[in-house]
Write a protein that holds these residues in place. Structure first.
Motif, PDB file in Angstrom:
ATOM      1  N   ASP A  14    -112.155  55.616   0.610  1.00 62.45           N
ATOM      2  CA  ASP A  14    -110.948  55.786  -0.183  1.00 62.45           C
ATOM      3  C   ASP A  14    -110.708  54.513  -0.997  1.00 62.45           C
ATOM      4  O   ASP A  14    -110.436  53.462  -0.419  1.00 62.45           O
ATOM      5  CB  ASP A  14    -109.782  56.049   0.784  1.00 62.45           C
ATOM      6  CG  ASP A  14    -108.555  56.567   0.077  1.00 62.45           C
ATOM      7  OD1 ASP A  14    -108.439  56.351  -1.133  1.00 62.45           O
ATOM      8  OD2 ASP A  14    -107.716  57.180   0.750  1.00 62.45           O
ATOM      9  N   HIS A 181    -108.548  51.676   1.602  1.00 59.82           N
ATOM     10  CA  HIS A 181    -107.234  51.928   0.978  1.00 59.82           C
ATOM     11  C   HIS A 181    -106.214  50.851   1.389  1.00 59.82           C
ATOM     12  O   HIS A 181    -106.281  50.301   2.480  1.00 59.82           O
ATOM     13  CB  HIS A 181    -106.757  53.316   1.413  1.00 59.82           C
ATOM     14  CG  HIS A 181    -105.583  53.827   0.640  1.00 59.82           C
ATOM     15  ND1 HIS A 181    -104.297  53.421   0.887  1.00 59.82           N
ATOM     16  CD2 HIS A 181    -105.513  54.707  -0.389  1.00 59.82           C
ATOM     17  CE1 HIS A 181    -103.476  54.038   0.043  1.00 59.82           C
ATOM     18  NE2 HIS A 181    -104.193  54.819  -0.745  1.00 59.82           N
ATOM     19  N   GLN A 292    -112.270  57.680  -5.890  1.00 57.92           N
ATOM     20  CA  GLN A 292    -112.169  57.178  -7.272  1.00 57.92           C
ATOM     21  C   GLN A 292    -112.579  55.719  -7.249  1.00 57.92           C
ATOM     22  O   GLN A 292    -112.961  55.206  -6.206  1.00 57.92           O
ATOM     23  CB  GLN A 292    -110.793  57.291  -7.923  1.00 57.92           C
ATOM     24  CG  GLN A 292    -109.593  57.758  -7.169  1.00 57.92           C
ATOM     25  CD  GLN A 292    -108.986  56.845  -6.167  1.00 57.92           C
ATOM     26  OE1 GLN A 292    -108.353  57.346  -5.253  1.00 57.92           O
ATOM     27  NE2 GLN A 292    -109.170  55.532  -6.253  1.00 57.92           N
ATOM     28  N   LYS A 304    -105.262  52.237  -9.156  1.00 60.23           N
ATOM     29  CA  LYS A 304    -106.208  53.092  -9.907  1.00 60.23           C
ATOM     30  C   LYS A 304    -105.433  53.872 -10.957  1.00 60.23           C
ATOM     31  O   LYS A 304    -104.784  53.275 -11.786  1.00 60.23           O
ATOM     32  CB  LYS A 304    -106.950  54.015  -8.922  1.00 60.23           C
ATOM     33  CG  LYS A 304    -106.078  54.898  -8.033  1.00 60.23           C
ATOM     34  CD  LYS A 304    -105.882  54.361  -6.632  1.00 60.23           C
ATOM     35  CE  LYS A 304    -105.078  55.333  -5.788  1.00 60.23           C
ATOM     36  NZ  LYS A 304    -104.888  54.900  -4.407  1.00 60.23           N
TER      37      LYS A 304
HETATM   38 CA    CA Z   1    -108.166  57.082  -3.136  1.00 61.13          CA
END
Ligand code: CA
Length: 473
Positions: A14, A181, A292, A304
């Motif tokens: 992530d 993350h 991503q 992002k």
């Molecule tokens: Ca993500």
């Protein structure tokens, strides 16, 4: 027949940007185990997401459709788990299927994982330390806390499942990590990494957001000013001048990020070792990707959402000795919407008409079909939420990028209803790879601008999305 079909090990993290992987030429870290996949297989240099945020990208990956089709446009639109997904088709086709780790597509009977023989997922974002998991069970599953560090636990669950599987049938295992993350809590093993080092700064750390649409300056994702004490693990000295604060906060941020990545790398190594020791290397497709990209101080940012390169680009490396030449690479445009068709193709299962992506199996073998795409369509819907990033859509070709900030919530869940006058940006990625100067209003680009605008609208119509009402030819 079953024995000849490949296994699929689909590892996804992530928010792991490709410029924090050594196989992509990282200047800031080493990822020896992720490199084992790339060196033993193929690296995709232009793999892009169609909406740079967790939940929507995951829905696209599972369903092979764009977000305006699968309905998962923002973080607040959980996925309807009756939608057709590639794991369901693999399961129906005789594969053993499982997912462990991050799901983030909603909880409860209508949103929990379906199409998996077994699963255990984190609720929402999940925690790094002693996380709760939801285990497969009635009424959307059973909640239970598991002691340990998330990346280790998810790998342990994956390995336990692999060891207990039926070796007569192929498997498809989704090992989907929470890491790296936010808020980037490392494990003990990696806590002291980089302590006495200075990590190289990105070229655009001190960006001042000139020569672009107003969205860049308005975004609240700057390293330092828009971080809190959880992000930086200490009080944030907000009295510092902004650039001094960015410089200081970047080191704290990026070191934590890279420590968390180091744990991912170790754990990917454990999975690869298992495949090797179990004699499964030849017949297993191993994929490493992330939902991503991420700004690693690029443009002075973390997070992002934007269509800018660092956020748009996904790492994607794949090893499959039966079909892929070790150490190869590819620069064609592939998208997260293509993953599901690729997996089905590799498994010899037909791709439903309703899937919008295209299998890139031929690209694995070193050649692109003559009609392979030259442009991709992107849309970020989550207007202003979380980091004040404006809703936008756009197109990227090999050389150019055209972005339209329509800056309107359009009633989408989880957005903020404040509308601004739309703005355009156009970047020449050959002349300006860092995207520091929009040439939308430059007369030299009038022709490029018209061509790209027409192509944007053509692609938008092709995927079935709707143009913003002020976006007129
Ligand atoms: Ca993500």
């Amino acid at each position: 027949m079953g024995a000849s079909r490949p296994n699929i090990l689909f590892i996804m993290t992530d928010d792991h940007a490709s410029h924090a992987m050594s196989c992509y030429g990282s200047r800031i870290n080493q990822t020896p185990n992720l490199d084992r996949i790339a060196n033993g297989g193929i690296r995709f240099d232009n793999c892009f997401c169609t909406n740079s945020i967790c939940t929507p990208s995951r829905a696209t990956i599972l369903t092979g459709t764009y977000n305006h089709v699968n309905g998962v446009t923002t973080l607040d639109t959980p996925m309807d788990n009756t939608l057709l997904t590639f794991p369901k088709l693999l399961q129906e086709g005789g594969y053993q299927t499982a997912i462990f780790g991050k799901w983030h597509l909603g909880i409860g009977p209508a949103h929990c994982p379906t199409g998996f023989d077994d699963w255990a997922v984190l609720p929402g974002q999940g925690r790094y330390h002693n996380p709760e998991f939801i285990f497969k069970g009635p009424d959307g599953g059973t909640w239970q806390t598991v002691q340990g560090y998330a990346t280790d636990i998810i790998t342990d669950m994956s390995l336990d499942w692999l060891r207990a599987r039926d070796s007569e049938r192929p498997f498809c295992l989704l090992c989907h990590h929470k890491a790296p993350h936010r808020p980037w809590y490392s494990d003990e093993k990696h806590a002291a990494m980089y302590l006495n080092e200075e990590i190289a700064e990105p070229d655009t750390l001190y960006d001042t957001y000139e020569n672009r649409a107003s969205a860049a300056a308005a975004a609240e994702m700057r390293v330092g000013p828009h971080m809190d004490s959880t992000d930086l693990k200490c009080e944030v000295p907000k009295e510092l001048p902004e650039m001094a604060l960015r410089k200081w906060a970047y080191q704290r941020y990026i070191k934590d990020y890279l420590r968390v990545v180091a744990s991912v790398d170790d754990n990917v190594g454990r999975l690869l070792d298992y495949l090797r020791d179990a004699g499964l290397e030849e017949n297993t497709v191993v994929i490493y990707t992330s939902d991503q990209g991420f700004f690693l101080g690029d443009h002075g940012w973390y997070d992002k959402r934007f269509m800018y390169e660092e956020s748009l680009r996904m790492p994607f490396v794949l090893r499959y000795p039966r079909e892929v030449t070790p150490g190869s690479s590819n620069s064609d445009i592939v998208l997260n919407v293509d993953f599901a068709p690729l997996f089905l193709d590799l498994a010899g299962i037909s791709i439903p008409e309703s899937f919008q992506g295209r299998s890139f199996r031929q690209l694995l073998q070193g050649s692109a079909p003559a009609d392979w795409r030259e442009a991709m369509y992107y849309r970020y819907w989550m207007h202003k939420a979380h980091h004040n990033v404006y809703a936008h859509y756009g197109i990227r070709t090999r050389r150019h990028k055209l972005i339209y900030y329509y800056a309107d919530a359009l009633g989408q869940a989880g957005t903020i209803d404040e509308t601004y006058e739309p703005e355009w940006e156009l970047f020449d990625l050959l002349e300006d790879p860092r995207e520091l100067r929009s040439v939308y209003h430059d007369p030299a680009y009038t022709g490029v601008r018209s061509r790209l605008t027409a192509e944007l609208h053509r692609l938008q119509a092709e995927v079935g999305d709707i143009r913003y009402h002020k976006d007129k030819d």
